[in-house]
Design a protein around this motif. Structure first.
Motif, PDB file in Angstrom:
ATOM      1  N   PHE A 107       0.802  -1.111   0.078  1.00 51.30           N
ATOM      2  CA  PHE A 107       0.043   0.175  -0.163  1.00 51.30           C
ATOM      3  C   PHE A 107       0.950   1.286   0.110  1.00 51.30           C
ATOM      4  O   PHE A 107       0.684   2.247  -0.706  1.00 51.30           O
ATOM      5  CB  PHE A 107      -0.771  -0.162   1.254  1.00 51.30           C
ATOM      6  CG  PHE A 107      -1.692   1.116   1.388  1.00 51.30           C
ATOM      7  CD1 PHE A 107      -2.906   1.314   0.614  1.00 51.30           C
ATOM      8  CD2 PHE A 107      -1.348   2.301   2.296  1.00 51.30           C
ATOM      9  CE1 PHE A 107      -3.877   2.566   0.768  1.00 51.30           C
ATOM     10  CE2 PHE A 107      -1.911   3.545   2.397  1.00 51.30           C
ATOM     11  CZ  PHE A 107      -3.284   3.532   1.577  1.00 51.30           C
ATOM     12  N   LEU A 108       1.910   1.335   0.895  1.00 50.54           N
ATOM     13  CA  LEU A 108       2.731   2.368   0.814  1.00 50.54           C
ATOM     14  C   LEU A 108       3.626   2.515  -0.417  1.00 50.54           C
ATOM     15  O   LEU A 108       3.699   3.511  -0.812  1.00 50.54           O
ATOM     16  CB  LEU A 108       3.719   2.351   2.117  1.00 50.54           C
ATOM     17  CG  LEU A 108       3.145   2.379   3.581  1.00 50.54           C
ATOM     18  CD1 LEU A 108       4.179   1.905   4.456  1.00 50.54           C
ATOM     19  CD2 LEU A 108       2.417   3.745   3.916  1.00 50.54           C
ATOM     20  N   LEU A 109       3.923   1.286  -0.990  1.00 49.61           N
ATOM     21  CA  LEU A 109       4.600   1.467  -2.496  1.00 49.61           C
ATOM     22  C   LEU A 109       3.596   2.173  -3.390  1.00 49.61           C
ATOM     23  O   LEU A 109       3.980   2.701  -4.207  1.00 49.61           O
ATOM     24  CB  LEU A 109       5.143  -0.083  -2.343  1.00 49.61           C
ATOM     25  CG  LEU A 109       6.130  -0.084  -3.589  1.00 49.61           C
ATOM     26  CD1 LEU A 109       7.569   0.487  -3.160  1.00 49.61           C
ATOM     27  CD2 LEU A 109       6.479  -1.374  -3.998  1.00 49.61           C
ATOM     28  N   LEU A 110       2.478   1.614  -3.467  1.00 49.32           N
ATOM     29  CA  LEU A 110       1.499   2.231  -4.236  1.00 49.32           C
ATOM     30  C   LEU A 110       1.397   3.706  -4.155  1.00 49.32           C
ATOM     31  O   LEU A 110       1.303   4.421  -5.187  1.00 49.32           O
ATOM     32  CB  LEU A 110       0.299   1.400  -3.975  1.00 49.32           C
ATOM     33  CG  LEU A 110      -0.913   1.910  -5.094  1.00 49.32           C
ATOM     34  CD1 LEU A 110      -0.459   2.045  -6.654  1.00 49.32           C
ATOM     35  CD2 LEU A 110      -2.177   1.280  -4.898  1.00 49.32           C
ATOM     36  N   TRP A 117       4.510   9.445 -10.084  1.00 51.63           N
ATOM     37  CA  TRP A 117       4.121   9.160 -11.598  1.00 51.63           C
ATOM     38  C   TRP A 117       3.039  10.351 -12.067  1.00 51.63           C
ATOM     39  O   TRP A 117       2.947  11.054 -12.953  1.00 51.63           O
ATOM     40  CB  TRP A 117       3.335   8.046 -11.917  1.00 51.63           C
ATOM     41  CG  TRP A 117       2.864   8.006 -13.137  1.00 51.63           C
ATOM     42  CD1 TRP A 117       3.501   7.796 -14.307  1.00 51.63           C
ATOM     43  CD2 TRP A 117       1.596   7.940 -13.498  1.00 51.63           C
ATOM     44  NE1 TRP A 117       2.678   7.794 -15.470  1.00 51.63           N
ATOM     45  CE2 TRP A 117       1.233   7.979 -15.066  1.00 51.63           C
ATOM     46  CE3 TRP A 117       0.439   8.426 -13.011  1.00 51.63           C
ATOM     47  CZ2 TRP A 117       0.079   7.983 -15.652  1.00 51.63           C
ATOM     48  CZ3 TRP A 117      -0.981   8.288 -13.455  1.00 51.63           C
ATOM     49  CH2 TRP A 117      -0.914   8.230 -14.783  1.00 51.63           C
ATOM     50  N   ALA A 118       2.194  10.641 -10.871  1.00 50.19           N
ATOM     51  CA  ALA A 118       1.125  11.574 -11.117  1.00 50.19           C
ATOM     52  C   ALA A 118       1.476  12.922 -12.036  1.00 50.19           C
ATOM     53  O   ALA A 118       0.906  13.383 -12.802  1.00 50.19           O
ATOM     54  CB  ALA A 118       0.270  11.886  -9.927  1.00 50.19           C
ATOM     55  N   PHE A 178       4.293   4.831 -16.504  1.00 50.55           N
ATOM     56  CA  PHE A 178       2.913   4.265 -15.962  1.00 50.55           C
ATOM     57  C   PHE A 178       3.039   3.042 -15.085  1.00 50.55           C
ATOM     58  O   PHE A 178       2.065   2.511 -14.463  1.00 50.55           O
ATOM     59  CB  PHE A 178       1.951   4.337 -17.045  1.00 50.55           C
ATOM     60  CG  PHE A 178       0.516   3.681 -16.692  1.00 50.55           C
ATOM     61  CD1 PHE A 178      -0.283   4.522 -15.802  1.00 50.55           C
ATOM     62  CD2 PHE A 178       0.302   2.302 -17.169  1.00 50.55           C
ATOM     63  CE1 PHE A 178      -1.335   3.887 -15.372  1.00 50.55           C
ATOM     64  CE2 PHE A 178      -0.742   1.926 -16.932  1.00 50.55           C
ATOM     65  CZ  PHE A 178      -1.803   2.547 -16.073  1.00 50.55           C
ATOM     66  N   MET A 179       3.973   2.113 -15.743  1.00 57.40           N
ATOM     67  CA  MET A 179       4.259   0.998 -15.145  1.00 57.40           C
ATOM     68  C   MET A 179       4.468   0.733 -13.523  1.00 57.40           C
ATOM     69  O   MET A 179       4.302   0.024 -12.872  1.00 57.40           O
ATOM     70  CB  MET A 179       5.229   0.086 -15.988  1.00 57.40           C
ATOM     71  CG  MET A 179       5.597  -1.342 -15.405  1.00 57.40           C
ATOM     72  SD  MET A 179       3.905  -2.247 -15.458  1.00 57.40           S
ATOM     73  CE  MET A 179       3.567  -2.508 -17.089  1.00 57.40           C
ATOM     74  N   LEU A 180       5.218   1.963 -13.148  1.00 57.33           N
ATOM     75  CA  LEU A 180       5.386   2.228 -11.726  1.00 57.33           C
ATOM     76  C   LEU A 180       4.188   2.140 -10.871  1.00 57.33           C
ATOM     77  O   LEU A 180       4.124   1.248  -9.904  1.00 57.33           O
ATOM     78  CB  LEU A 180       6.004   3.446 -11.427  1.00 57.33           C
ATOM     79  CG  LEU A 180       6.477   3.669  -9.906  1.00 57.33           C
ATOM     80  CD1 LEU A 180       7.435   2.555  -9.724  1.00 57.33           C
ATOM     81  CD2 LEU A 180       7.285   5.057  -9.866  1.00 57.33           C
ATOM     82  N   PRO A 181       3.028   2.923 -10.993  1.00 55.44           N
ATOM     83  CA  PRO A 181       1.903   2.600 -10.246  1.00 55.44           C
ATOM     84  C   PRO A 181       0.749   1.490 -10.656  1.00 55.44           C
ATOM     85  O   PRO A 181       0.485   0.811  -9.746  1.00 55.44           O
ATOM     86  CB  PRO A 181       1.036   3.967 -10.543  1.00 55.44           C
ATOM     87  CG  PRO A 181       1.601   4.597 -11.788  1.00 55.44           C
ATOM     88  CD  PRO A 181       2.955   4.122 -11.976  1.00 55.44           C
ATOM     89  N   ALA A 185       0.147  -1.532  -7.915  1.00 54.07           N
ATOM     90  CA  ALA A 185      -1.461  -1.663  -7.891  1.00 54.07           C
ATOM     91  C   ALA A 185      -1.746  -3.186  -7.864  1.00 54.07           C
ATOM     92  O   ALA A 185      -2.412  -3.910  -7.097  1.00 54.07           O
ATOM     93  CB  ALA A 185      -2.307  -1.171  -8.835  1.00 54.07           C
ATOM     94  N   LEU A 186      -0.868  -3.982  -8.877  1.00 56.77           N
ATOM     95  CA  LEU A 186      -0.938  -5.373  -9.167  1.00 56.77           C
ATOM     96  C   LEU A 186      -0.449  -6.074  -7.927  1.00 56.77           C
ATOM     97  O   LEU A 186      -0.956  -7.179  -7.667  1.00 56.77           O
ATOM     98  CB  LEU A 186      -0.307  -5.765 -10.543  1.00 56.77           C
ATOM     99  CG  LEU A 186      -1.142  -5.589 -11.730  1.00 56.77           C
ATOM    100  CD1 LEU A 186      -0.150  -5.995 -12.786  1.00 56.77           C
ATOM    101  CD2 LEU A 186      -2.254  -6.476 -11.829  1.00 56.77           C
TER     102      LEU A 186
END
Length: 226
Positions: A107-110, A117-118, A178-181, A185-186
């Protein structure tokens, strides 16, 4: 890629195939780009100037996409020698504690991944140091581009949304980033699945495969046949 994980539903099989195909495709593209650049450099004294940056991005995609896949098929390395010496009830409690810590970490990583990224996508970061406290005003960095990766013409339609109508001379960073978030999330989703299976008793631990022991058993079996 995994001889132990077997999807139980048609949808699960489709997702599993999609994940394995994506990982194989990323590996294949990395290999082809690297090989092509080596040949061009040492045979033709040339190179694909954007190849190195694309390869780095693909490697990041492989890691970020693969970490959730490894959770699903229990391919991450783990040590359970001490845990296996404990009573089953204690092992279950420790497994629940472990998956709770993994959920908090994911969760913290996300959150960190989204906040990084935002701005590149023109979105707002989350407030709060540890847990999101709503969205905060964030400077739009949608105009940031990669160093060498050219902008494909078929992606020009995004310029009106992400770059105020101005053209990109290189691929915008928010696309490879985008692959970061997405990967984080995955990862969180896979840990939620593992937690649910632990609570329901469908799973006894986060580590359910022992590749080293299985490899030794395979060697013994081959030696026995000889």
């Amino acid at each position: 890629m995994s001889a132990h994980y077997v999807p139980k539903t048609a949808f699960g099989r489709a997702i599993h195939t999609l994940e394995e195909t994506a990982i194989a495709l990323i590996l294949g593209l990395m290999t082809m780009l690297t090989f092509a650049n080596v040949v061009l450099r040492y045979v033709f004294n040339s190179s694909i100037f954007w190849g190195f940056e694309v390869t780095l991005s693909l490697f990041a995609w492989l890691v970020l996409f693969g970490m959730s896949y490894a959770v699903k098929v229990t391919a991450h390395l783990g040590v359970d020698a001490v845990v296996n010496m404990l009573p089953s009830k204690t092992r279950r409690i420790m497994s629940l504690v472990a998956v709770t810590l993994c959920l908090a970490y994911a969760f913290l990583l996300l959150k960190g991944a989204w906040d990084y990224w935002a701005p590149f996508g023109g979105f707002q970061q989350t407030g709060g140091r540890w847990f999101p406290e709503g969205f905060i005003k964030t400077r739009d960095q949608g105009w940031y581009v990669t160093e060498t990766i050219p902008m494909p013409d078929w992606l020009r339609f995004i310029e009106g949304t992400f770059n105020a109508g101005e053209s990109y001379d290189k691929l915008p960073r928010f696309i490879p980033y985008f692959m970061l978030p997405f990967g984080c999330a995955l990862l969180l989703f896979r840990y939620v699945q593992a937690a649910v299976e632990l609570v329901q008793g469908k799973r006894t631990a986060l580590i359910v495969s022992h590749e080293a022991e299985e490899a030794v058993q395979d060697v013994r079996h081959l030696n026995a046949e000889d």
